[in-house]
Scaffold this motif. Structure first.
Motif, short mmCIF file in Angstrom:
data_model
loop_
_atom_site.label_atom_id
_atom_site.label_comp_id
_atom_site.label_asym_id
_atom_site.label_seq_id
_atom_site.Cartn_x
_atom_site.Cartn_y
_atom_site.Cartn_z
N ASP A 91 -27.39 -10.37 -15.14
CA ASP A 91 -27.95 -11.72 -15.16
C ASP A 91 -27.09 -12.62 -14.28
OD1 ASP A 91 -29.05 -14.17 -15.64
OD2 ASP A 91 -28.70 -14.18 -17.80
N LEU A 92 -27.64 -13.05 -13.14
CA LEU A 92 -26.89 -13.89 -12.20
C LEU A 92 -27.13 -15.38 -12.43
CD1 LEU A 92 -27.25 -11.94 -8.83
CD2 LEU A 92 -25.37 -11.90 -10.47
N ASN A 93 -27.80 -15.71 -13.49
CA ASN A 93 -28.21 -17.10 -13.71
C ASN A 93 -27.11 -17.98 -14.29
OD1 ASN A 93 -30.27 -19.11 -13.57
ND2 ASN A 93 -30.46 -18.99 -15.79
N ALA A 94 -26.10 -17.38 -14.88
CA ALA A 94 -25.17 -18.14 -15.71
C ALA A 94 -23.95 -18.68 -14.99
CB ALA A 94 -24.71 -17.26 -16.89
N ARG A 95 -23.96 -18.70 -13.67
CA ARG A 95 -22.77 -19.14 -12.96
C ARG A 95 -23.16 -20.02 -11.77
NH1 ARG A 95 -17.59 -16.40 -12.91
NH2 ARG A 95 -16.22 -17.33 -11.35
N LYS A 96 -22.24 -20.92 -11.41
CA LYS A 96 -22.40 -21.71 -10.21
C LYS A 96 -21.66 -21.02 -9.08
CE LYS A 96 -22.36 -26.47 -8.57
NZ LYS A 96 -22.05 -27.89 -8.92
N TYR A 97 -22.37 -20.73 -8.01
CA TYR A 97 -21.79 -19.95 -6.91
C TYR A 97 -21.44 -20.89 -5.75
CZ TYR A 97 -23.89 -16.21 -9.62
OH TYR A 97 -24.24 -15.35 -10.64
N GLU A 98 -20.16 -21.24 -5.67
CA GLU A 98 -19.70 -22.14 -4.61
C GLU A 98 -18.99 -21.40 -3.49
OE1 GLU A 98 -17.34 -24.97 -6.75
OE2 GLU A 98 -19.09 -26.22 -7.23
N ASN A 108 -18.08 -8.33 -10.76
CA ASN A 108 -16.98 -7.63 -11.42
C ASN A 108 -17.09 -7.70 -12.93
OD1 ASN A 108 -15.69 -6.68 -9.14
ND2 ASN A 108 -14.34 -8.46 -8.94
N GLN A 109 -17.52 -8.84 -13.42
CA GLN A 109 -17.66 -9.01 -14.87
C GLN A 109 -18.60 -7.97 -15.47
OE1 GLN A 109 -18.60 -13.05 -16.17
NE2 GLN A 109 -19.92 -12.24 -17.77
N TYR A 110 -19.71 -7.76 -14.81
CA TYR A 110 -20.68 -6.77 -15.30
C TYR A 110 -20.20 -5.34 -15.04
CZ TYR A 110 -24.17 -10.21 -16.57
OH TYR A 110 -24.85 -11.24 -17.19
N LEU A 111 -19.63 -5.11 -13.87
CA LEU A 111 -19.16 -3.77 -13.54
C LEU A 111 -18.09 -3.30 -14.51
CD1 LEU A 111 -19.07 -4.13 -9.65
CD2 LEU A 111 -20.50 -2.51 -10.93
N GLU A 112 -17.17 -4.18 -14.86
CA GLU A 112 -16.11 -3.82 -15.80
C GLU A 112 -16.68 -3.49 -17.18
OE1 GLU A 112 -13.52 -7.17 -15.59
OE2 GLU A 112 -12.81 -6.68 -13.57
N LYS A 113 -17.70 -4.23 -17.59
CA LYS A 113 -18.34 -3.94 -18.88
C LYS A 113 -19.00 -2.57 -18.86
CE LYS A 113 -22.18 -6.07 -20.00
NZ LYS A 113 -23.15 -7.12 -20.44
N LYS A 122 -13.83 4.55 -10.26
CA LYS A 122 -14.05 3.92 -8.96
C LYS A 122 -13.73 2.42 -9.00
CE LYS A 122 -16.12 7.63 -7.12
NZ LYS A 122 -15.65 8.37 -5.93
N ARG A 123 -12.94 1.99 -9.98
CA ARG A 123 -12.74 0.55 -10.18
C ARG A 123 -12.07 -0.15 -9.00
NH1 ARG A 123 -9.17 3.23 -13.46
NH2 ARG A 123 -6.94 2.82 -13.15
N ASP A 124 -11.39 0.59 -8.14
CA ASP A 124 -10.72 -0.02 -6.98
C ASP A 124 -11.59 -0.04 -5.73
OD1 ASP A 124 -8.40 -0.46 -8.46
OD2 ASP A 124 -7.66 1.57 -8.04
N SER A 126 -15.42 -0.85 -3.61
CA SER A 126 -16.28 -2.02 -3.41
C SER A 126 -17.29 -2.13 -4.56
CB SER A 126 -17.03 -1.90 -2.09
OG SER A 126 -17.92 -0.80 -2.13
N PRO A 127 -17.86 -3.32 -4.79
CA PRO A 127 -18.84 -3.47 -5.88
C PRO A 127 -20.00 -2.51 -5.78
CG PRO A 127 -18.13 -5.62 -5.11
CD PRO A 127 -17.52 -4.61 -4.18
N GLU A 128 -20.50 -2.26 -4.56
CA GLU A 128 -21.66 -1.36 -4.43
C GLU A 128 -21.28 0.09 -4.75
OE1 GLU A 128 -20.19 -2.31 -0.19
OE2 GLU A 128 -20.53 -3.38 -2.09
N GLU A 129 -20.07 0.52 -4.38
CA GLU A 129 -19.63 1.87 -4.71
C GLU A 129 -19.47 2.02 -6.22
OE1 GLU A 129 -16.76 3.87 -1.68
OE2 GLU A 129 -16.28 1.72 -1.65
N ARG A 130 -18.92 1.02 -6.86
CA ARG A 130 -18.74 1.06 -8.32
C ARG A 130 -20.10 1.08 -9.03
NH1 ARG A 130 -15.08 -4.05 -9.27
NH2 ARG A 130 -15.14 -3.38 -11.45
N PHE A 131 -21.04 0.30 -8.52
CA PHE A 131 -22.38 0.24 -9.11
C PHE A 131 -23.06 1.61 -9.01
CE2 PHE A 131 -26.83 -1.82 -8.72
CZ PHE A 131 -27.02 -1.76 -10.10
N SER A 132 -22.96 2.21 -7.86
CA SER A 132 -23.55 3.53 -7.66
C SER A 132 -22.94 4.56 -8.61
CB SER A 132 -23.36 3.96 -6.20
OG SER A 132 -23.86 5.25 -5.98
N TYR A 133 -21.63 4.51 -8.75
CA TYR A 133 -20.92 5.46 -9.61
C TYR A 133 -21.32 5.26 -11.08
CZ TYR A 133 -17.07 8.07 -11.75
OH TYR A 133 -16.32 8.96 -12.48
#
Length: 522
Positions: A91-98, A108-113, A122-124, A126-133
């Protein structure tokens, strides 16, 4: 009297919360089941606060095998398996992206969960590599294909709409991240992305070309929102209570709700729907109000309108457009209409089958007058807290037949425009006239035209019909003559009200009304 204690789910976006805590629920599960049963990767664009988050929460509960939450709903008679799948809900709705760091932090918040459950080897990366894993490991560890739900995929993009450099950063990050959904397809049971806007240049719709966009599908036109039948059947007690409080019959309550909150169409032949957020709030507070419009100001849309120099008169009177011109938003196209449509300020009102053109217009009074009210300070010196004063006085004077006071007030209004705004184009001042007369339509019958063959403006009050013609660098006499010569009065001859012709000179040099003449036609 009906029980006032029925719980209305205002702001409740979790399906389990609604079902466990006995909130009122409009049953959409037959459509939910149809989607689940007939495809895998979907995209749905709907305006904010239209139930997208609740829809994703419903999908999540279904794929978690929560049969208990669906008791008594349509899906209970349709589904027999109730299989459990690992669900990754972003859910990308809950943050202000500046900054780009804000988007990275949210991912990262979701990936870590997810990594805490399915492995963080694969935590070190990129986000897309971690997501795929994570997707691969979720499949391997559970033996079941994975469900990915993305709520408001475009929130970072919308927040950077006027910052092209930041927008490009977000686009590149999300292109890589969402692109994983194509490369991991064999591990996926179901993918559903929602957002306000379909950005044509984001890879969700280029690299991920198998995504089924159901935003304008006839079969799912009522997936989000409340139909007329759902309003009258589900909310019968609320309609009765609202009517008693406001001294209205039930059918009058429905008519008022329809005028203010209905009219959204997501297919030219599809059934219209009411705005669910406004309906729930109106029934809760027992009065009509601009509930949806007040939850978010469309500042970025007005900035786009001004930047593109789009003629607002065309927008406010309904515009014709092929579907290709409003279904996708292109940052470089200098066309604000797709974003205005997708954000819910315009909707499909008609369709010309011969030329494949759609008529886009405001869905209802809440949006029409909310949008015009919001525009006023961007084009005039009028402040938000002055709007009711000005418009109320304008209307009061016309209702009393005091057209001189009306025109004098308008003259004073234009005189208040600051010097820095005073060097505007002719169109700018035409738009101001247009906005004022359109806004008057909220309280009395008013028409304002931008096409030839019609008077510039017509205002109808209980006693009078005013026909206005404005001349830029022309004379008031010429304006009155045009009203007669062009036959602008013909359609009003049979009316019992007194017809007042008003010819107005507008000086390009002074940027103001300079003279006017009035003739009465009894």
């Amino acid at each position: 009297m009906y029980d006032l204690m029925r719980k209305l789910p205002i702001g409740i976006q979790t399906f389990e919360d609604i079902r466990r805590n006995n909130y009122l629920y409009v049953d959409k599960t037959e459509l939910v089941w149809r989607i689940i049963s007939t495809g895998k990767p979907y995209f749905l664009s709907r305006p904010r606060r239209f139930g997208k988050s609740l829809l994703l929460s419903t999908f999540e509960a279904y794929f978690q095998g929560r049969k208990d939450l669906f008791e008594g709903l349509a899906i209970e008679k349709l589904e027999t398996k109730w299989e459990q799948h690992p669900v990754l809900h972003l859910d990308l709705n809950a943050r202000k992206y500046e900054t780009a760091a804000d988007l990275t932090a949210m991912l990262n918040q979701y990936l870590e969960k997810w990594e805490a459950v399915y492995g963080d080897e694969k935590r070190d990366r990129s986000p897309e590599e971690r997501f795929s894993y994570v997707i691969e490991q979720a499949f391997l560890r559970t033996g079941h294909q994975v469900v990915v739900l993305v709520d408001e995929y475009d929130k970072p993009l919308l927040q950077a709409i006027n910052n092209l450099e930041l927008l490009e950063e977000y686009r590149q990050m999300l292109k890589a991240f969402y692109g994983v959904l194509k490369s991991t397809d064999r591990y996926l049971r179901f993918v559903f992305l929602t957002g306000v806007t379909k950005f044509s240049q984001v890879s969700v719709f280029s690299d991920l070309n198998q995504l089924n966009d159901i935003s304008l599908d006839y079969s799912y036109a009522t997936l989000c929102g409340i139909t007329h039948e759902e309003l009258t059947s589900t909310f019968d007690p609320e309609i009765e209570t609202f009517g008693r409080k406001n001294h209205l019959l039930p059918e009058e309550v429905v008519t008022a709700m329809k005028r203010n909150y209905d009219g959204y169409h997501f297919h030219q032949d599809g059934e219209g729907v009411f705005n669910p957020f406004s309906v729930l709030n109106a029934f809760s507070k027992l009065e009509l109000g601009s509930y949806w419009f007040q939850t978010g100001t469309p500042t970025f849309l007005v900035e786009l309108l001004q930047k593109s120099e789009y003629d607002l008169r065309t927008l406010l009177n309904g515009i014709e457009a092929p579907v290709s011109s409003f279904a996708e938003y292109r940052v470089d196209a200098n066309n604000p209409i797709p974003l205005i449509y997708q954000s819910g300020y315009l909707t499909i009102k008609d369709y010309d089958r011969r030329f494949n053109n759609y008529l886009l217009d405001f869905p209802n009074d809440e949006v029409r007058y909310g949008f015009i009210n919001f525009l006023i300070p961007f084009y005039t010196p009028m402040k938000n807290n002055d709007q009711g004063f000005y418009i109320g006085k304008f209307i009061d004077e016309l209702e009393k037949g005091d057209y001189d006071a009306f025109l004098t007030r308008m003259e004073a209004f234009f005189a208040d425009i600051p010097y820095e705004l005073n060097d505007q184009t002719e169109r700018h001042y035409q738009v101001i006239f247009y906005l004022i007369f359109k806004l008057m339509g909220q309280f009395t019958e008013a028409e304002v035209r931008s096409s030839r063959g019609r008077a510039d403006a017509v205002v109808k009050t209980p006693k009078y019909i005013y026909v206005f013609e404005f001349k830029l660098n022309g004379t008031a006499e010429e304006a009155l003559k045009q009203i007669e010569d062009k036959g602008y009065l013909i359609s009003y001859k049979a009316d019992h009200r007194e017809i007042v012709k008003v010819g107005v000179e507008f000086s390009a040099e002074s940027r103001n009304l300079s003279r006017w003449l009035v003739e009465m036609n009894n």
